[in-house]
Write a protein that holds these residues in place. Structure first.
Motif, short mmCIF file in Angstrom:
data_model
loop_
_atom_site.label_atom_id
_atom_site.label_comp_id
_atom_site.label_asym_id
_atom_site.label_seq_id
_atom_site.Cartn_x
_atom_site.Cartn_y
_atom_site.Cartn_z
N ILE A 1 -2.59 0.27 4.74
CA ILE A 1 -3.82 -0.33 4.25
C ILE A 1 -5.00 0.14 5.09
CG2 ILE A 1 -5.04 -2.49 3.81
CD1 ILE A 1 -2.65 -2.09 1.99
N THR A 2 -6.05 0.62 4.44
CA THR A 2 -7.27 1.01 5.15
C THR A 2 -8.35 -0.03 4.93
OG1 THR A 2 -8.01 2.31 3.25
CG2 THR A 2 -6.75 3.45 4.94
N ARG A 3 -9.30 -0.05 5.84
CA ARG A 3 -10.42 -1.00 5.72
C ARG A 3 -11.75 -0.26 5.64
NH1 ARG A 3 -9.91 -4.80 10.75
NH2 ARG A 3 -9.16 -2.94 11.74
N GLY B 1 0.77 -1.23 0.00
CA GLY B 1 0.00 0.00 0.00
C GLY B 1 0.80 1.27 0.00
N LEU C 1 -11.91 -8.15 4.36
CA LEU C 1 -12.85 -7.22 4.96
C LEU C 1 -13.70 -7.95 6.00
CD1 LEU C 1 -13.93 -5.28 1.77
CD2 LEU C 1 -12.17 -4.68 3.43
N ASN D 1 -2.46 7.20 10.17
CA ASN D 1 -3.42 6.14 9.89
C ASN D 1 -3.22 4.98 10.87
OD1 ASN D 1 -5.10 4.22 8.83
ND2 ASN D 1 -3.73 3.70 7.14
N THR E 1 -7.82 -4.91 -2.45
CA THR E 1 -7.45 -4.22 -3.68
C THR E 1 -5.93 -4.13 -3.79
OG1 THR E 1 -9.46 -2.89 -3.72
CG2 THR E 1 -7.60 -2.07 -5.00
N ASP E 2 -5.29 -3.63 -2.72
CA ASP E 2 -3.84 -3.48 -2.73
C ASP E 2 -3.13 -4.52 -1.88
OD1 ASP E 2 -3.50 -0.97 -4.36
OD2 ASP E 2 -4.92 -0.27 -2.84
N SER F 1 -6.17 -0.12 -0.04
CA SER F 1 -7.20 -0.80 0.74
C SER F 1 -7.06 -2.31 0.64
CB SER F 1 -8.60 -0.37 0.26
OG SER F 1 -8.77 -0.71 -1.11
N THR G 1 -5.74 2.54 11.10
CA THR G 1 -6.82 1.61 10.76
C THR G 1 -6.30 0.41 9.99
OG1 THR G 1 -7.30 2.78 8.70
CG2 THR G 1 -8.48 3.49 10.68
N SER H 1 -4.98 5.89 -0.27
CA SER H 1 -6.19 5.17 -0.63
C SER H 1 -5.98 3.67 -0.79
CB SER H 1 -6.76 5.73 -1.94
OG SER H 1 -5.82 5.59 -2.99
#
Length: 243
Positions: free
Chosen positions: A241-243, A59, A100, A203, A74-75, A71, A205, A69
């Motif tokens: 990485i965001t969720r 990420g 997720l 970040n 995806t990444d 996530s 998360t 961005s």
């Protein structure tokens, strides 16, 4: 009587020599097993350190107009039952696991990870993918290749590989070494931050990735049966990485 005494003496001497040889072989086997176990432990620790450093790349540099961005799914993608289509290297086939949160909250596990990143935030269109896969008792690094994202291209890339930990062997033919490395993520886990602190880290998360290296060895006796399987586990906080 002298001949009988001589024969009895030879018998007792032979029994003593046989017992000494047996004791020597047992001690030698224990020494070899201990050396092999120590070597496996060192290899597992070094492999986990290398994996932790590599996967932190996930990420990095992936940005949009509003900011970071990158996530999950995806990444970075987690794959189960991953294997190469032909030989070692080339394209992967696997079952894609969602990172997720799910309704049942079950931890997801797999034997491969693929992630994407950008080497420079000023070049958002320059995206690379890399990964890790545990197959056949060996831990392999999927070396970087240009891609659109890990989520779309993990099965389309013709991967080149580098060995992080080779298939381990033992002089003990009853040993079954190197079950492999397992990657797991709890989709409903709380937030994380580097060095167990959220102060000034932005970040928080990110995903908490658990890396577990399993090694199985046949016990040298029934008393050591509890040592048949050992594992080394470490956790990595993927703050990009965001969720």
């Amino acid at each position: 009587m002298s001949m009988l005494s001589l024969m009895v003496g030879l018998l007792l001497g032979s029994m003593a020599v046989a017992a000494s040889i047996t004791l020597y072989r047992v001690n030698l086997r224990q020494s070899v097993d201990a050396r092999e176990t120590t070597q496996q432990d060192v290899e597992s620790a070094l492999a986990m350190q290398a994996v932790s450093s590599l996967v932190m790349q996930a990420g990095f540099g992936i940005r949009s107009v509003s900011g970071p961005s990158a996530s999950a799914d995806t990444d970075i993608v987690l794959l189960r039952n991953a294997q190469f289509v032909d030989g070692v290297g080339g394209r992967l086939q696997a079952e894609l696991q969602s990172l997720l949160a799910t309704s049942n909250g079950a931890t997801v596990v797999g034997n491969a990870l693929v992630w994407s990143w950008s080497p420079s935030a000023q070049l958002p269109d320059e995206v690379w993918c890399a990964g890790l896969v545990s197959v056949g008792g060996a831990l392999l690094h999927l070396t970087p290749a240009r891609c659109a994202s890990a989520g779309t291209d993990w099965s389309a890339i013709d991967w080149q590989v580098q060995t992080i930990a080779a298939t381990r062997t033992s002089s003990n033919t009853t040993s079954a070494l190197a079950i492999g490395t397992v990657f797991s993520v709890d989709p409903n886990a709380g937030t994380c931050a580097p060095f167990s602190t959220q102060i000034g880290r932005g970040n928080t998360t990110g995903l908490v990735l658990r890396l577990t290296d399993f090694t199985s060895t046949a016990p040298t006796s029934s008393a050591s049966s509890a040592e048949r399987t050992r594992s080394f586990t470490s956790q990595v906080c993927l703050t990009n990485i965001t969720r």
